[in-house]
Write a protein that holds these residues in place. Structure first.
Motif: not given
Ligand code: ATP
Ligand code: MG
Lengths: 340, 288
Positions: A127-134, A178, B26-27, A137, B123, B11, B23, B14
């Protein structure tokens, strides 16, 4: 009318109608359904209008089938409303799905959103990757969630092997990873023991008070509501019946308390001004004070007019209050439909 | 409140990347790797699934080779080796289809479990998440058998290969995979409306594996037309192989259709995806 984005959630006349195929019965039922499809329209959410401010924690209450989950699914963008308007964080959820996903989180306690085969910890990382969470955080969130919900005890176990209470806790963490502004929880405490329920309440309070999140939750657990929510929205048959604090709800629905009385001999008719007679069987009666009447007034009136041997005041618990409210509404609705 | 605002600007910076194909890729890579690992945990189950795929497809192959040794002169206008080429290409297309798209068939279960609801809350396209819901181990067997029978067919068939022909064949394999994907995606749209239509999916699957392995020219004309325009099986391997062998019609509309057959899969898939997006807007969840 104000613009859509100063409140966390705005719904105006929100309506959902499902088309349900009517089943034929008898011979060749299957064939007849195919050749002559008859469908009914059921309105499950009926012109729901409401607002939720930022940082509020609101409970959406109602009996089974009231339309709570359906409302939440419209607010989260899973379902497209049949009519009406909805804005969540200033966006129309079902139109702007991707950005909406970033500002909301949701848990459906009876369903799972985690990867079944994977340990929860790995689902979090995905989920971190999917939402691109830094990463920073993410680390903070994980530590934060673990400290209250104690996830690390079981987050290396594949989700399929978790107990219901453990899984829902993971779901909750997953939904907030996220850092969403608005969180929807549909029966989040289902299957949790008392200790975990208390942990969860603490967690939710912290999310609102420290992180400023807005939370809308549904539950059938009234203790939860009493401990957690200032404001409740009551829906029944898809319609909003009440919007206010629990104290107001108690006040509006009469007796927050009952007066139980036992007489020395059978009494034919019990009548005390300013009360409603809840039950009466000769020697015993239960009365509910209404309006400005206090329990003490009732006790005084009873003692001076009847051969009373025992009298006591009993505070109504929330569970009973809800039952009364649901039943009263049911009566009102069926009376209305008889008139029509 | 402050934390929310700070993280939102991060966010925002990004946000563009999410739509970035890299992206998503990668996922997809990470989820697939984890899915495979999860399936490997049950080693026996994994091995059986692979083996089953191999046995299943090999039985198809054996039936075909028995048939071909009986009819040494080939089937209809087709040389025996051409039939083998059809089988090889179709099996490979099918194997790739299973690898990428076969989760489509699980849609009703995923709806019931509320997983599809969850896909709306992330997303990434719902479709992508559906495809990533689990890894289908039996695809490995399918691809192995498909790949090797195609290899054998290529050594036997009398074709003067050049780069253009090789590319054409590769495009045809992908086109074939997309034909199957498009058909199953259409059925998935139907599944969103009524879970009962599930049988239709396995029926299409059955039809394609039964008739897809043979030159359609051995079938009556009416059936050929059905398999061209209704259930467009002819585009999966049959038409492209006609072109590769140089026995495709030379004139008329059919010549055009046959020569451009690898494109049909792509077109069908685009149409099917449109229908899918439309269907999602009318999605009604399982109760709860
Ligand atoms: N997809 C659907 N098609 C037809 N009817 C539906 C559908 N989903 C829900 N309903 C009906 O809508 C009504 C409201 O359902 P909903 O799940 O919103 O209730 P709820 O308030 O969440 O109830 P509970 O407390 O039992 O969870 C129910 O009568 C249900 O049968
Ligand atoms: Mg519900």
């Amino acid at each position: 009318m104000s613009t859509a984005d100063d409140d966390a959630i705005v719904a105006r006349e929100l309506t959902k109608t499902f088309v349900v195929a009517r089943k034929h019965t008898g011979r060749f039922a299957g064939l007849r359904s195919l050749l002559d499809p008859v469908s009914d329209k059921v309105t499950v959410v009926d012109r729901l209008t409401m607002r939720v401010g930022r940082g509020e924690l609101v409970a959406l209450l109602g009996p089974n089938g009231a339309g709570k989950s359906t409302s939440i699914k419209m607010l989260t963008g899973i379902l497209t409303p049949t009519s009406g308007e909805v804005y969540v964080d200033g966006r129309v959820p079902h139109k702007d799905r991707t950005s909406n996903a970033r500002s909301i989180g949701a848990v459906f306690g009876q369903k799972t959103q985690l990867w079944w085969d994977l340990p929860a910890r790995q689902s979090f990382a995905l989920l971190r990757d999917i939402f691109d969470v830094p990463q920073a955080l993410y680390d903070r969130q994980i530590a934060d969630f673990d400290s209250i919900l104690q996830l690390s005890e079981f987050w290396h176990t594949p989700v399929r092997n978790l107990s219901l209470g453990q899984r829902v806790r993971c779901e909750m963490a997953a939904a907030m990873l996220h850092d969403p502004r608005i969180v929807f929880l549909d029966e989040p405490t289902i299957g949790m023991d008392v200790v975990v329920k208390e942990q969860t309440r603490e967690f939710l309070r912290a999310q609102v008070q420290e992180r400023g999140r807005t939370i809308v939750l549904t539950t059938h657990d009234m203790t939860e509501v009493a401990r957690l929510c200032e404001r409740v929205l009551l829906i029944n048959r898809g319609r909003l019946m009440f919007d206010g604090t629990l104290t107001q709800l108690k006040a509006e629905h009469g007796g927050t308390s009952h007066v139980n009385v036992t007489f020395a001999e059978p009494v034919n008719a019990v009548s005390v001004p300013g009360t409603r007679l809840v039950s009466h069987d000769g020697m015993r009666a239960v009365l509910a004070p209404e309006g400005a009447t206090t329990p003490e007034d009732v006790v005084r009136a009873l003692i001076s007019h009847y051969p009373v041997v025992n009298v006591g005041v009993e505070e109504t618990n929330l569970e009973d209050l809800m039952r009364d409210v649901y039943l009263a509404q049911l009566d009102a609705a069926s009376a209305a439909s008889h008139l029509a | 409140m402050a934390t929310n605002i700070a993280s939102t600007t991060a966010h925002d910076r990004r946000r563009g990347r999410v739509h970035d194909l890299r992206h998503v890729a990668r996922v997809v890579g990470k989820v697939t790797a984890l899915n495979v690992r999860a399936r490997m945990e049950y080693r026996a189950d994994f091995a059986v699934s692979v083996l089953f795929g191999i046995i299943w497809q090999t039985s198809t192959l054996m039936f075909a080779s028995v048939l071909l040794t009986r009819f040494k002169g080939g089937l209809g206008n087709f040389p025996a080796t051409g039939v083998l080429l059809i089988i090889g290409m179709r099996l490979l297309s099918h194997g790739l289809y299973v690898l990428i798209y076969s989760n489509l068939a699980w849609l009703p279960r995923l709806v019931d479990e509320g997983r599809v609801d969850g896909y709306f809350l992330r997303p990434l396209p719902v479709f992508t998440q559906l495809l990533l819901s689990q890894f289908n181990v039996n695809a490995i067997g399918d691809i192995a058998v498909g790949g090797s029978s195609l290899g054998v067919a290529l050594t036997l068939v009398h074709v003067h290969w050049n780069v253009a022909k090789a590319l054409y064949m590769a495009a045809a394999v992908i086109g074939g995979l997309l034909v199957e994907a498009a058909l199953q995606l259409m059925l998935a749209c139907l599944l969103l409306r009524s879970p009962g239509s599930r049988v239709l999916g396995s029926w299409v699957d059955e039809l394609m594996s039964t008739f897809g392995n043979y030159p359609l020219s051995i079938l009556p004309r009416v059936v050929q037309a059905l398999f061209t325009f209704l259930l467009p099986l002819a585009f999966v391997a049959y038409f492209p192989v006609e072109v590769i062998l140089g026995i495709a019609p030379k004139h008329g509309v059919m010549s055009l259709v046959v020569h451009w057959s690898p494109l049909i899969g792509g077109l069908l898939f685009i149409v099917a995806h449109r229908v899918w997006v439309y269907s999602l807007r009318h999605y009604t969840t399982a109760g709860g």
